[in-house]
Design a protein around this motif. Structure first.
Motif, short mmCIF file in Angstrom:
data_model
loop_
_atom_site.label_atom_id
_atom_site.label_comp_id
_atom_site.label_asym_id
_atom_site.label_seq_id
_atom_site.Cartn_x
_atom_site.Cartn_y
_atom_site.Cartn_z
N PRO A 20 0.78 -1.17 -0.07
CA PRO A 20 -0.05 -0.07 0.11
C PRO A 20 1.02 1.25 0.00
N VAL A 21 0.35 2.25 -0.51
CA VAL A 21 1.12 3.58 -0.97
C VAL A 21 0.21 4.59 -0.64
N ARG A 22 0.79 5.50 0.31
CA ARG A 22 -0.04 6.81 0.90
C ARG A 22 1.04 7.97 0.44
N LEU A 23 0.45 8.62 -0.75
CA LEU A 23 1.15 10.03 -0.97
C LEU A 23 0.53 11.08 -0.57
N VAL A 24 1.35 12.00 0.08
CA VAL A 24 0.61 13.19 0.69
C VAL A 24 1.35 14.31 -0.39
N ILE A 25 0.31 14.91 -1.22
CA ILE A 25 0.58 15.96 -2.35
C ILE A 25 0.41 17.46 -1.89
N ASP A 26 1.34 17.98 -1.93
CA ASP A 26 0.80 19.62 -1.60
C ASP A 26 1.09 20.43 -2.88
N ASN A 27 0.29 21.28 -3.00
CA ASN A 27 0.21 22.10 -4.16
C ASN A 27 0.62 23.49 -3.77
N ILE A 28 1.87 23.71 -3.67
CA ILE A 28 2.41 25.24 -3.16
C ILE A 28 2.25 26.31 -3.99
N GLU A 29 1.53 25.95 -5.30
CA GLU A 29 1.65 27.03 -6.24
C GLU A 29 0.52 27.89 -5.68
N THR A 30 0.76 29.11 -5.78
CA THR A 30 -0.13 30.28 -5.04
C THR A 30 -1.02 30.73 -5.91
N ALA A 31 -1.18 30.44 -7.32
CA ALA A 31 -2.34 31.03 -8.38
C ALA A 31 -3.09 29.94 -8.97
N SER A 32 -2.63 28.50 -9.04
CA SER A 32 -3.22 27.67 -9.93
C SER A 32 -3.80 26.33 -9.39
N ILE A 33 -4.64 25.90 -9.77
CA ILE A 33 -5.11 24.57 -9.91
C ILE A 33 -4.31 23.45 -10.43
N HIS A 34 -3.85 22.21 -9.78
CA HIS A 34 -2.93 21.34 -10.36
C HIS A 34 -3.69 19.92 -10.13
N ASP A 35 -3.23 18.83 -10.68
CA ASP A 35 -3.51 17.47 -10.38
C ASP A 35 -2.58 16.79 -10.69
N PHE A 36 -2.67 15.63 -9.97
CA PHE A 36 -1.67 14.39 -10.01
C PHE A 36 -2.58 13.33 -10.69
N SER A 37 -2.14 12.84 -11.96
CA SER A 37 -3.01 11.76 -12.76
C SER A 37 -2.02 10.94 -13.36
N VAL A 38 -2.56 9.65 -13.14
CA VAL A 38 -1.73 8.49 -14.07
C VAL A 38 -2.94 7.69 -14.74
N LYS A 39 -2.94 7.65 -16.30
CA LYS A 39 -3.56 7.37 -17.11
C LYS A 39 -4.05 5.95 -16.95
N ALA A 40 -3.42 4.93 -16.89
CA ALA A 40 -3.50 3.51 -16.75
C ALA A 40 -2.48 2.78 -16.13
N ILE A 41 -2.86 2.32 -14.92
CA ILE A 41 -2.14 1.74 -14.14
C ILE A 41 -2.83 0.60 -13.08
N SER A 42 -2.19 -0.53 -13.13
CA SER A 42 -3.04 -1.62 -12.13
C SER A 42 -2.88 -1.36 -10.91
#
Length: 125
Positions: A20-42
């Protein structure tokens, strides 16, 4: 981490298949929305916390990605999953133009080491 320079830091993440993986992702960008996406992974057991509504930002639907976590600027979130197959998978930000500008990275899933159990270790010296 998502940065003001339209980048992921680190740009390479290594995990182990079956763990099991637990990624804590921080968007430090001050003016933009971002996402973390992987198209295809089992993966199995996918869960996320802190997801923002990204439908208005020119982002592809989260349903098109096996892993997806979108974050408003200045926020963080958690993406949990268990990868099931070894390989290299590209992650990216799907906000229009961000992946083309370099907001991509590699998720490396390694095989889980096999453990051999020996009942009689007397032959090992």
């Amino acid at each position: 981490r998502m940065t003001d320079h339209v980048r992921f830091e680190p740009a390479e993440i290594q995990v182990e298949a079956g763990v099991p993986v637990r990624l804590v992702i921080d968007n430090i960008e001050t003016a933009s929305i971002h996402d973390f996406s992987v198209k295809a992974i089992s993966v199995t057991d996918v869960n996320h916390e802190g997801e923002a509504d990204m439908g208005h930002m020119g982002m592809n639907s989260a349903d098109d990605y096996d892993l997806h976590l979108a974050l408003e600027s200045g926020t963080d979130g958690v993406l949990e999953f268990t990868p099931t197959e070894a390989g290299e998978y590209e992650f990216m930000c799907t906000v229009t133009g961000h992946a083309a500008a370099g907001m991509t990275g590699t998720l490396i899933v390694t095989k889980r080491p096999r453990v051999t159990h020996c009942k009689d270790a007397s032959h090992m010296a």
